[in-house]
Design an enzyme around this catalytic site. Structure first.
Site, PDB file in Angstrom:
ATOM      1  NE  ARG A 115      47.432-129.891  61.306  1.00 25.06           N
ATOM      2  CZ  ARG A 115      47.766-130.989  61.996  1.00 25.06           C
ATOM      3  NH1 ARG A 115      46.886-131.585  62.766  1.00 25.06           N
ATOM      4  NH2 ARG A 115      48.968-131.504  61.946  1.00 25.06           N
ATOM      5  CB  SER A 161      40.333-129.402  73.434  1.00 25.04           C
ATOM      6  OG  SER A 161      40.243-129.604  74.818  1.00 25.04           O
ATOM      7  CG  ASP A 188      38.812-132.230  74.554  1.00 24.09           C
ATOM      8  OD1 ASP A 188      39.706-132.860  73.952  1.00 24.09           O
ATOM      9  OD2 ASP A 188      37.864-131.675  73.959  1.00 24.09           O
TER      10      ASP A 188
HETATM   11  C1  GLC Z   1      39.512-131.434  67.881  1.00 24.97           C
HETATM   12  C2  GLC Z   1      40.842-131.091  68.528  1.00 24.97           C
HETATM   13  C3  GLC Z   1      41.189-132.099  69.596  1.00 24.97           C
HETATM   14  C4  GLC Z   1      40.043-132.236  70.585  1.00 24.97           C
HETATM   15  C5  GLC Z   1      38.743-132.540  69.851  1.00 24.97           C
HETATM   16  C6  GLC Z   1      37.554-132.619  70.796  1.00 24.97           C
HETATM   17  O1  GLC Z   1      39.639-132.640  67.226  1.00 24.97           O
HETATM   18  O2  GLC Z   1      41.851-131.051  67.543  1.00 24.97           O
HETATM   19  O3  GLC Z   1      42.354-131.706  70.288  1.00 24.97           O
HETATM   20  O4  GLC Z   1      40.335-133.261  71.481  1.00 24.97           O
HETATM   21  O5  GLC Z   1      38.491-131.558  68.879  1.00 24.97           O
HETATM   22  O6  GLC Z   1      37.370-131.399  71.466  1.00 24.97           O
END
Ligand code: GLC
Length: 497
Positions: free
Chosen positions: A176, A161, A214
């Site tokens: 990133r 995620s 996620d």
């Molecule tokens: C951050 C991550 C994203 C993820 C979110 C919730 O924003 O960059 O990919 O979905 O956290 O976990």
């Protein structure tokens, strides 16, 4: 007196009459800083919508709007046994998910592993070796009678995620790190072969079938059981959303000449909203958090709303008030514990907000236990108000993202599947978000049921990831190879005889 079970429990009245005038002045100042009123909600939604559209354009914008190659919704008829690995912000979870013949059903077996703090600032090899070892231990424990080498037919949905640019479902270049991670040698690289190499080093023959965010997992898992789902959201350590877009509305994919009517899930990565600082009402505390984070200038929206930061915003505000000679709080007290960065997480704030007593005696005990600070009742009223302001702002700003997607897609009614610690555990977060949506869409008292509702989702990172692996394999078996990586070493596409 008889109280109907459906009625809300009585809430604390929260009178401020005994708070001295000088402290009230500072409470009003905090209210001014943290309140997002209805006109501001409208302004934010309108710019949010513009930025979402920009993210889909060829030139791009700050919100990445990453196509995920999850094509179409599940039908409910997906079957089989899949592995799901969830690398979120706090824990690591390995699951085996069974999708039986019965429509929309599933069984899940899972083990959780702690993600050691030092891994979050280590090297890529350390990270992937650690998670590969967890997968191995899980397989050994759950397949006692089988040799690991015989499990190569198991397909894995890897919920990773973080923002990844994907040119296929089994590919993802990490754009990133977010959520405070700072692991060397991964940004700018495809994480799929890195993880597969680690699995190979551990002698685990599993194939990565899908790299999943996620939010995308949440969208798909929720849609599996509720066909009115149009958006998946995470309000947890981080904050983000995914929704289905038609290929014809994604100018940056036009060069691929795909069927314009196909639907593909977009991982918005909306945590990056307003990195240009056009509209969000940032306080000095938000600016401090950003400047002292591993990635300054990134994730402006996320740093104001996500669980990782709420406790720190609260702590910084208290430290600031304590050091202000005009505000007499925590006088002559040892505040050394309060001075430790990130020492309070959002559960601390949640506990303050849940204190049911008029004199806030649970907050008193909490401050004493955790921070060794003896608070007075007026101080606790300020503390409680500050927590409410931070929690309310997070919920209202989060609702702006949902509203922006709905407006962009002309969605007038739907369910938004949501998951994450803030959504599930933070008091009043859901009600405050719903109220903000009512203000944004102008649903008056005559609208008896909110047309757009943010509802608790199914397990996106487990079941959602498994479903996405199942959907991918279904497409491959039908000979549809768009969005599958043909070039990689362990390609899912069988070689032509
Ligand atoms: C951050 C991550 C994203 C993820 C979110 C919730 O924003 O960059 O990919 O979905 O956290 O976990």
């Amino acid at each position: 007196m008889y109280l109907s079970a459906s009625r809300k429990p009585p809430s604390r009245k929260g009178s401020m009459h005994d708070v001295p005038n000088d402290l009230m002045k500072h409470i009003h100042e905090l209210e001014r800083m943290f309140t997002v009123d209805t006109p501001k909600l409208h302004e934010i939604v309108s710019i949010f919508q513009e930025e979402l559209v920009k993210g889909l354009s060829v030139a791009g914008g700050t919100i990445p709007m990453n196509p995920t190659w999850v094509i179409g919704y599940p039908t409910g008829d997906e079957t089989g046994t899949y592995l799901a690995l969830d690398m979120g912000g706090t824990n690591l979870r390995v699951c085996e998910v069974e999708l039986p013949e019965e429509k929309g059903q599933y069984d899940i077996y899972q083990s959780k592993y702690r993600l050691p703090e030092e891994i979050k600032s280590g090297t890529g090899d350390q990270l992937f070796d650690y998670i590969a070892e967890c997968v191995k231990q899980f397989l050994i424990a759950n397949h006692e009678c089988q040799d690991i080498k015989d499990l190569k037919e198991l397909h894995l949905g890897f919920t990773f995620s973080y923002p990844c640019e994907q040119n296929a479902i089994d590919h993802g270049i990490l754009q990133r790190w977010t959520k405070g991670f700072d692991i060397e040698g991964v940004e700018g690289h495809d994480v799929v072969p890195m993880f597969e190499a680690a699995l190979e080093r551990k002698g685990v023959p599993i194939k990565i079938t899908a790299l999943v965010n996620d939010t995308t997992g949440t969208l798909i898992a929720s849609a599996y059981t509720d066909n009115t789902t149009r958006i998946g959201c995470i309000f947890g350590t981080g904050c983000n959303a995914a929704y289905m877009e038609t290929i014809g509305c994604i100018p940056k994919l036009a060069h691929m000449n795909l069927d314009p009517n196909l639907e593909i899930a977009i991982n918005c990565e909306w945590g990056a909203f307003d990195n240009e600082h056009r509209v969000l009402p940032r306080t000095v505390y938000d600016k401090h958090i950003d400047e002292h984070s591993p990635r300054p200038g990134q994730q402006t929206f996320e740093k104001m709303v996500a669980g990782l930061y709420l406790g720190e915003i609260f702590r910084l505000a208290l430290v600031d008030l304590h050091s202000n000679p005009d505000v007499k709080i925590f006088e002559k007290q040892d505040t050394s514990a309060l001075q430790i960065e990130y020492s309070l997480d959002s559960s601390f704030l949640a506990e303050v907000e849940s204190d049911p007593w008029e004199n806030l005696m649970e907050t008193h005990a909490l401050f004493e236990k955790k921070l060794k600070i003896e608070t007075t009742e007026p101080e606790r009223k300020l503390i409680r108000r500050l927590a409410e302001l931070i929690g309310t702002r997070a919920a209202r700003l989060s609702a702006c993202g949902v509203a922006a997607i709905c407006k962009m897609k002309n969605i007038e009614s739907c369910h938004v599947g949501a998951d994450g610690s803030v959504f599930n555990l933070y008091p009043n977060f859901q009600e405050r978000g719903a109220k903000a949506l009512r203000e944004i869409f102008g649903w008056g008292k005559t609208v008896r049921k909110d047309p757009i509702q943010i509802v608790p989702s199914e397990d996106g990172s487990g079941v959602g990831a498994a479903l996405i692996a199942a959907l991918t394999m279904k497409r491959i078996r039908k000979g549809i190879h768009a969005g599958v990586n043909v070039k990689r070493k362990n390609s899912l596409i069988p070689p032509t005889p």
